[in-house]
Write an enzyme that holds these catalytic residues in place. Structure first.
Site, PDB file in Angstrom:
ATOM      1  N   LYS A 201       0.864  -1.183   0.000  1.00 21.88           N
ATOM      2  CA  LYS A 201       0.000   0.000   0.000  1.00 21.88           C
ATOM      3  C   LYS A 201       0.898   1.229   0.000  1.00 21.88           C
ATOM      4  O   LYS A 201       1.634   1.462   0.966  1.00 21.88           O
ATOM      5  CB  LYS A 201      -0.917   0.006   1.234  1.00 21.88           C
ATOM      6  N   HIS A 220      -4.911   2.947  14.511  1.00 24.15           N
ATOM      7  CA  HIS A 220      -5.282   1.556  14.235  1.00 24.15           C
ATOM      8  C   HIS A 220      -4.121   0.654  14.609  1.00 24.15           C
ATOM      9  O   HIS A 220      -2.994   1.128  14.794  1.00 24.15           O
ATOM     10  CB  HIS A 220      -5.597   1.377  12.742  1.00 24.15           C
TER      11      HIS A 220
END
Ligand code: OGA
Ligand code: NI
Length: 346
Positions: A201, A220
């Site tokens: 990513k 996260h």
């Protein structure tokens, strides 16, 4: 396909204040500071820098922080530079060019160029666009979805993925030994050469006119087994350590390595999956290249290894497949949001 607003276009439109969807809730704003000031701070705990030759150092950092700057990782620095140059050149293309690679999350086409879609009632968005695709194993890649420009993209990224796969094996060995297991155990438990997936990513964080109000990625933990990250030497990553947000300094030629939820679960919490987020800034575009090493979605039931469980240390995680684990996290976040909303109403 639905029209998606690209953060890059928004950033380049010349707006002085950001749309409300990008503004973080007020409790969170209190902890968002200037990233360049943060990077200058010398006091307090710092993300450890670990020489991979020092296996015990890596084991210890994985138990304490769950994140580290890896040096002596064995990946050629010129290859890392090629990967970064290729990604920078791709993101240097006009948005219309990149749109040709747009993903379509509604139809399950998750690979390609994308931006976060609001997945909750608050419509909260993140200040980033990204490019996401599978890089390893080679027979599972779809090269037709990878950037065709610049011409070195495919070769550099393929070579880098091969090197990272070897590095992942080394790390799994060190971490298996750290738990008193056979050296090849953890790698087997996450799918081995055939089934462990490496997903790239590229995170592209445009300059933000009000960085004190936004986040590039919200807080996260990574669901992966391991995550390896390169970046363009612009600070932004923060780790939540001992109750405080700690900025990761930029360490030349290092690779940031995270322990993800998958290893936290298998080790029954001995290895930590640390909460982290990304800040943005007004002055510089930040780019990072994260490669998530993930077990197959449905084939493996992830749970604490029997050797990690005893009467004194009962299992901290119920058995779940990787897909179920992700589903569970989404569900939990939605529940939390409902609770927060109720609080706001009283
Ligand atoms: C991620 C992430 C941090 C960064 O992509 O999961 O945490 O430094 N990125 O961009
Ligand atoms: Ni992450």
């Amino acid at each position: 396909m639905v029209e998606v607003e690209r953060v890059e276009s928004l950033a380049k439109s010349g707006i002085k204040s950001i749309p409300k969807e990008y503004i973080r809730p007020k409790e969170e704003l209190e902890s968002i500071n200037d990233v360049f000031q943060e990077e200058k701070k010398e006091d307090g705990p710092q993300v450890p820098t670990i020489d991979l030759q020092n296996i015990q150092g890596a084991q210890k950092a994985s138990m304490d922080w769950g994140v580290m700057h890896l040096i002596n990782h064995g990946i050629p620095v010129d290859l890392m530079e090629r990967v970064k140059k290729a990604g920078e050149e791709f993101f240097g293309l006009p948005v219309e060019e990149k749109e040709k690679y747009a993903n379509d999350q509604a139809t399950g086409k998750i690979q390609g160029y994308g931006s976060k879609l609001a997945n909750n009632a608050s419509g909260q968005l993140e200040w980033e666009d990204y490019f996401f695709h599978l890089v390893y194993p080679e027979d599972k890649r779809d090269l037709s979805l990878w950037p065709k420009t610049p011409s070195d993209y495919i070769e550099a990224t393929s070579e880098y993925a091969k090197c990272l796969r070897l590095l992942a094996t080394k790390v799994f060995k060190a971490l298996s030994i750290g738990l008193g297991l056979e050296p090849d155990r953890l790698e087997k438990e996450v799918g081995g050469l055939e089934e462990l997936l490496l997903q790239m990513k590229i995170n592209y964080y445009p300059k933000c006119p009000q960085p004190e109000l936004a986040l590039g990625v919200e807080a996260h933990t990574d669901v992966s087994a391991l995550t390896f990250i390169l970046h363009n030497m612009v600070p932004g990553l923060q780790l939540f350590y001992q109750g405080k947000w700690v900025i990761a300094k930029c360490v030349p030629d290092s690779i940031v390595m995270h322990i993800g939820d998958t290893l936290e679960i298998l080790s029954n919490g001995k290895y930590k999956s640390i909460l982290h987020r990304g800040l943005v800034n007004k002055e510089k575009v930040r780019i990072s290249w994260a490669v998530f090493c993930e077990p197959p979605k449905d084939k493996i039931l992830l749970k604490p290894l029997p050797e990690m469980v005893s009467v004194e240390t009962p299992a901290k995680f119920p058995p779940r497949t990787f897909a179920q684990h992700i589903e569970h996290k989404l569900f939990r976040n939605k529940q939390e949001e409902l609770v927060t909303k109720k609080k706001d109403q009283v």
